[in-house]
Design a protein around this motif. Structure first.
Motif, PDB file in Angstrom:
ATOM      1  N   SER A   1       0.783  -1.169  -0.078  1.00 15.49           N
ATOM      2  CA  SER A   1      -0.058   0.165  -0.058  1.00 15.49           C
ATOM      3  C   SER A   1       0.770   1.216   0.040  1.00 15.49           C
ATOM      4  O   SER A   1       0.497   2.314  -0.611  1.00 15.49           O
ATOM      5  N   THR A   2       2.095   1.070   0.703  1.00 15.54           N
ATOM      6  CA  THR A   2       2.775   2.284   0.546  1.00 15.54           C
ATOM      7  C   THR A   2       3.851   2.376  -0.624  1.00 15.54           C
ATOM      8  O   THR A   2       4.671   3.353  -0.733  1.00 15.54           O
ATOM      9  N   HIS A   3       4.187   1.221  -1.150  1.00 15.93           N
ATOM     10  CA  HIS A   3       5.069   1.128  -1.977  1.00 15.93           C
ATOM     11  C   HIS A   3       6.573   1.278  -1.463  1.00 15.93           C
ATOM     12  O   HIS A   3       7.603   1.674  -2.217  1.00 15.93           O
TER      13      HIS A   3
ATOM     14  N   THR B   1       9.888   3.086   6.974  1.00 11.41           N
ATOM     15  CA  THR B   1       9.477   3.623   8.337  1.00 11.41           C
ATOM     16  C   THR B   1      10.114   4.791   8.944  1.00 11.41           C
ATOM     17  O   THR B   1      10.270   4.987   9.986  1.00 11.41           O
ATOM     18  N   LEU B   2      10.614   5.607   8.084  1.00  8.47           N
ATOM     19  CA  LEU B   2      11.216   6.719   8.540  1.00  8.47           C
ATOM     20  C   LEU B   2      10.210   7.522   9.531  1.00  8.47           C
ATOM     21  O   LEU B   2      10.834   8.221  10.539  1.00  8.47           O
TER      22      LEU B   2
ATOM     23  N   ASP C   1       3.117   7.244   8.989  1.00  9.82           N
ATOM     24  CA  ASP C   1       2.648   6.307   7.871  1.00  9.82           C
ATOM     25  C   ASP C   1       2.482   6.898   6.419  1.00  9.82           C
ATOM     26  O   ASP C   1       2.843   6.104   5.427  1.00  9.82           O
ATOM     27  N   GLU C   2       2.270   8.319   6.372  1.00 12.51           N
ATOM     28  CA  GLU C   2       1.908   8.842   4.958  1.00 12.51           C
ATOM     29  C   GLU C   2       3.085   9.309   4.396  1.00 12.51           C
ATOM     30  O   GLU C   2       3.431   9.534   3.171  1.00 12.51           O
ATOM     31  N   LEU C   3       4.300   9.697   5.004  1.00 12.20           N
ATOM     32  CA  LEU C   3       5.301  10.288   5.124  1.00 12.20           C
ATOM     33  C   LEU C   3       6.186   9.909   3.620  1.00 12.20           C
ATOM     34  O   LEU C   3       6.221  10.748   2.875  1.00 12.20           O
TER      35      LEU C   3
END
Length: 387
Positions: A58-60, A203-204, A328-330
């Motif tokens: 989902s985040t690629h 996960t930054l 989560d979106e960063l």
């Protein structure tokens, strides 16, 4: 309330640092000068990171996504919808060599062009986090000089990761030295967990949250934020040094190449503190983005390239900062959408000479530079007010 405001302000600092991160059917054949050999140099933006045309998560941003992406690029694949793919089509390139990889900084690009330069203390960690294999890196080093020397067109899009990676590591180093953390096995374990997260690009955001939570727990949030900012400043200084070395190397290898430097954009320009906010806190990053862009436009070697402004690049929308989803979106959301890549490709193609012309068709404007000093003073006064 003060803690909430301080967290929001510290997130804004991360915003500042991270900013520091298609289909071009309108270009009919013959309107833009054609270039047979095209070399792409850049970071994750140039890879097409986050586009739905690659990656299964989902985040690629999972390790498997980046492994797949790097292998695809190394084998000559162009991600559908990415601006390099559209530029290649627009100029009729038959030979495209891809030197773009996720997370690389000017440090790593300089390493590819200067055999005597070994990088900084973080370079191996950067390559590992980006899932860049030893064979892939060796291939890039072996081919970079020859490919650049034989290129008709080069696009260079680099710099954002110089700032955020250095800033995060400086924040971690500060926390690791605190005696309150060193004396507690639990806090030491939490810091180790943050370090492990930081080693994974996906996960930054979570790593930042963990480090800030830890700093607040021991009453050192102000110091951690200051270390974060100092690291960012160090990253900018490092960028400037490496930038000139890179430009000199490219020019020496190929003085006649058409080199297009792609500027930075602020992916946080619409980021708000709450859903009801009228103003965007993310606009604070404009000053740093414009400062970096101004340097690229006025550097010692700027006469060797054409600078292209991409300030209007569309990115994925962020939820308000207080929503708690920022971490989560960063990673994905700072990257261009399909429309953003289309816009970037249009800016690049518009800057190239028209067919039959020997001069550049367009030159990018300086953009809205603002007053950096005033912005920094404003941020300092806000920080002082919430202590």
């Amino acid at each position: 309330m003060k803690k909430t405001m301080k967290r929001a302000i510290s997130l804004c600092l991360v915003v500042v640092m991270a900013a520091g991160l298609l289909c071009v059917s309108g270009f009919a054949a013959g309107t833009t000068k054609q270039y047979g050999s095209y070399v792409v140099i850049g970071d994750s933006i140039a890879t097409g990171f986050g586009l739905d045309t690659y990656g299964s998560s989902s985040t690629h941003a999972e390790d498997s996504d980046m492994t797949e992406m790097n292998a695809y690029l190394a084998n000559g694949g162009l991600v559908t919808g990415s601006y390099p793919a559209e530029v290649a089509a627009g100029v009729g390139a038959t030979d495209v060599y891809q030197m773009q990889r996720p997370a690389i900084r000017t440090v790593e690009v300089r390493r590819l062009l200067d055999s005597s330069y070994k990088g900084d203390q973080y370079t191996e960690s950067v390559l590992a986090a980006a899932q860049i294999t030893g064979s892939d890196w060796a291939g890039l080093k072996a081919n970079a000089a020859a490919k650049i020397a034989g290129a008709d067109l080069i696009t260079l899009n680099i710099g954002s990761d110089d700032v955020i990676v250095t800033g995060f590591i400086a924040m971690y180093a500060y926390l690791a030295k605190l005696s309150a953390i060193q004396k507690s096995s639990l806090l030491t374990q939490q810091l180790a967990e943050a370090k492990a997260l930081m080693a994974n690009l996906g996960t930054l955001g979570e790593a930042f949250n963990k480090m800030l939570d830890l700093a607040e727990e021991v009453g050192a949030a102000d110091g951690a934020i200051a270390a974060l900012s100092a690291g960012a400043v160090q990253g900018v200084a490092q960028f400037k040094v490496n930038w000139n070395v890179i430009q000199k190397a490219i020019h020496k290898l190929n003085p006649d190449v058409t080199l297009v430097v792609v500027g930075m954009y602020n992916p946080f320009r619409d980021l708000k503190l709450t859903g009801a906010s009228l103003l965007s806190v993310g606009k604070l990053a404009d000053q740093v983005v414009n400062m970096m862009n101004l340097y690229m436009q006025t550097s010692l070697y700027s006469r060797y390239y054409t600078y292209v402004s991409v300030l209007g690049t569309t990115v994925y929308p962020f939820s308000p900062l207080v929503s708690g989803t920022f971490s989560d979106e960063l990673l994905k959301n700072v990257h261009p959408t399909a429309a953003g890549h289309e816009y970037m490709a249009e800016q690049i193609l518009s800057a190239l000479p028209a067919a039959g012309s020997g001069t550049s068709a367009a030159s990018a404007s300086l953009g809205d530079l603002g007053l950096i000093g005033k912005a920094l003073a404003r941020m300092s006064s806000v920080l002082a007010a919430v202590k």
